[in-house]
Design a protein around this motif. Structure first.
Motif, mmCIF file in Angstrom:
data_model
loop_
_atom_site.group_PDB
_atom_site.id
_atom_site.type_symbol
_atom_site.label_atom_id
_atom_site.label_comp_id
_atom_site.label_asym_id
_atom_site.label_seq_id
_atom_site.Cartn_x
_atom_site.Cartn_y
_atom_site.Cartn_z
ATOM 1 N N UNK A 1 3.279 -8.358 3.555
ATOM 2 C CA UNK A 1 2.113 -8.907 4.227
ATOM 3 C C UNK A 1 1.172 -7.870 4.795
ATOM 4 N N UNK A 2 1.580 -6.602 4.784
ATOM 5 C CA UNK A 2 0.760 -5.558 5.392
ATOM 6 C C UNK A 2 -0.188 -4.906 4.414
ATOM 7 N N UNK A 3 -1.124 -4.139 4.969
ATOM 8 C CA UNK A 3 -2.060 -3.380 4.141
ATOM 9 C C UNK A 3 -2.242 -2.000 4.762
ATOM 10 N N UNK A 4 -3.282 -1.280 4.336
ATOM 11 C CA UNK A 4 -3.480 0.094 4.793
ATOM 12 C C UNK A 4 -3.610 0.212 6.303
ATOM 13 N N UNK A 5 -3.998 -0.858 6.968
ATOM 14 C CA UNK A 5 -4.189 -0.790 8.418
ATOM 15 C C UNK A 5 -2.878 -0.571 9.165
ATOM 16 N N UNK B 1 -0.750 -4.760 -4.526
ATOM 17 C CA UNK B 1 -1.203 -6.025 -5.120
ATOM 18 C C UNK B 1 -0.900 -7.160 -4.143
ATOM 19 N N UNK B 2 -1.806 -8.094 -4.030
ATOM 20 C CA UNK B 2 -1.695 -9.267 -3.156
ATOM 21 C C UNK B 2 -1.871 -8.954 -1.676
ATOM 22 N N UNK B 3 -2.405 -7.784 -1.338
ATOM 23 C CA UNK B 3 -2.604 -7.449 0.076
ATOM 24 C C UNK B 3 -3.936 -6.735 0.273
ATOM 25 N N UNK B 4 -4.478 -6.869 1.487
ATOM 26 C CA UNK B 4 -5.703 -6.160 1.841
ATOM 27 C C UNK B 4 -6.836 -6.463 0.885
ATOM 28 N N UNK B 5 -7.492 -5.413 0.432
ATOM 29 C CA UNK B 5 -8.643 -5.555 -0.455
ATOM 30 C C UNK B 5 -8.281 -5.421 -1.927
ATOM 31 N N UNK B 6 -7.003 -5.299 -2.225
ATOM 32 C CA UNK B 6 -6.573 -5.178 -3.621
ATOM 33 C C UNK B 6 -6.506 -6.541 -4.293
ATOM 34 N N UNK B 7 -6.313 -6.532 -5.594
ATOM 35 C CA UNK B 7 -6.372 -7.744 -6.405
ATOM 36 C C UNK B 7 -5.230 -8.696 -6.084
ATOM 37 N N UNK B 8 -5.501 -9.978 -6.310
ATOM 38 C CA UNK B 8 -4.499 -11.016 -6.121
ATOM 39 C C UNK B 8 -3.888 -11.369 -7.473
ATOM 40 N N UNK B 9 -2.575 -11.321 -7.524
ATOM 41 C CA UNK B 9 -1.856 -11.594 -8.772
ATOM 42 C C UNK B 9 -1.937 -13.078 -9.118
ATOM 43 N N UNK B 10 -1.577 -13.404 -10.355
ATOM 44 C CA UNK B 10 -1.584 -14.804 -10.781
ATOM 45 C C UNK B 10 -0.233 -15.222 -11.342
ATOM 46 N N UNK B 11 0.787 -14.372 -11.116
ATOM 47 C CA UNK B 11 2.133 -14.672 -11.620
ATOM 48 C C UNK B 11 3.145 -13.886 -10.800
#
Length: 268
Positions: A30-34, A55-65
């Motif tokens: 659930x975390x990101x660079x912050x 992937x799936x966190x912060x400003x990075x892309x959201x997965x679909x699988x």
């Protein structure tokens, strides 16, 4: 701010410092660079520091699988290659520590050292149940990040942290003010990658210096779990930080930084 595209998937990272050696921070579920923001700035005086939004966190892309920690490790390897980093010290917290293990196993030439904080070698049935309960809480909380933080925080920090209400409220506000909130589905995908991690029997291939850091009062991955992890990695050191739980880099930044600094000095 740096955003890089890897096979059409965008990854965001923060960079600070211009040292010859590279220090990479990988955050937990659930975390990101912050999550490592203050620690990253501290080490930027001597290292080129990088903090990745997985992937799936912060400003990075959201997965679909669904995906695994091995897939996340391949993301890290591709990202480092794309930005021209040949070798790096990896610091991984919880899920980030699982990913760091996989990077060291799957892409050993990229890793100069490992600092594995509050993590494990493979999820036990109890730990899987804990993470599953978080998934359920996250679904109940919906987009209310503060509600989810209040529900999970007692398991994530030590008892001493609650002696300072302003710290507790500060963490809740930190969650509420996330400018790039993680949606329920993204959290669930990360959680299931965590539950599926299994590195027992493979950690013996890691041939770089390793530090297993753990909070004395960590309920999720207690000192016994960290001791088991360290025992499987040749030459790994174990350090138990007093009076903190699952988030030592937040609960006592000074002790966490000093432990990491001692380790990095030894590594050279």
């Amino acid at each position: 701010m740096p955003i890089i595209s890897l096979d059409g998937r965008e990854f965001y990272y923060e960079e600070a410092g211009e040292g010859a050696d590279v220090l990479v921070f990988l955050s937990g579920l659930g975390g990101d660079h912050r999550a490592f923001g203050l620690t990253q700035r501290h080490f930027a005086g001597t290292f080129r520091t990088l903090a990745l939004d997985s992937r799936d966190a912060g400003r990075s892309w959201r997965a679909d699988a669904p995906y695994s920690t091995a897939d996340m490790a391949d993301d890290v390897a591709s990202w480092l290659g794309a930005i021209g980093v040949d070798r790096a010290h990896l610091v991984g917290h919880s899920l980030g520590g699982l990913v760091a293990q996989e990077v060291a196993i799957r892409h050993p030439r990229l890793v100069r050292s490992l600092a594995l904080s509050s993590t494990h070698a493979g999820a036990s049935p109890w730990r899987k149940a804990v993470v599953e309960s978080w998934v359920q809480l996250r679904e109940l909380a919906g987009d209310d990040a503060g509600r989810f933080a209040r529900g999970t925080l007692p398991m994530l920090v030590g008892r001493k942290f609650y002696e300072h209400p302003e710290q507790v409220q500060g963490l809740i506000r930190f969650a509420e003010r996330n400018p790039w909130p993680q949606d329920v589905a993204a959290f669930s995908r990360q959680a299931r990658a965590t539950m599926g991690h299994e590195a027992h029997g493979r950690l013996g291939t890691i041939a770089v210096a390793c530090l297993a850091l753990v909070g004395e009062d960590d309920l999720i991955n207690p000192p016994a779990t960290a001791r088991e992890l360290a025992a499987e990695i040749p030459g790994a050191r174990l350090e138990v930080l007093p009076g903190v739980g699952h988030m030592p880099h937040v609960e006592n930044r000074i002790d966490f930084r000093e432990a990491l600094e001692r380790f990095l000095r030894i590594v050279g």
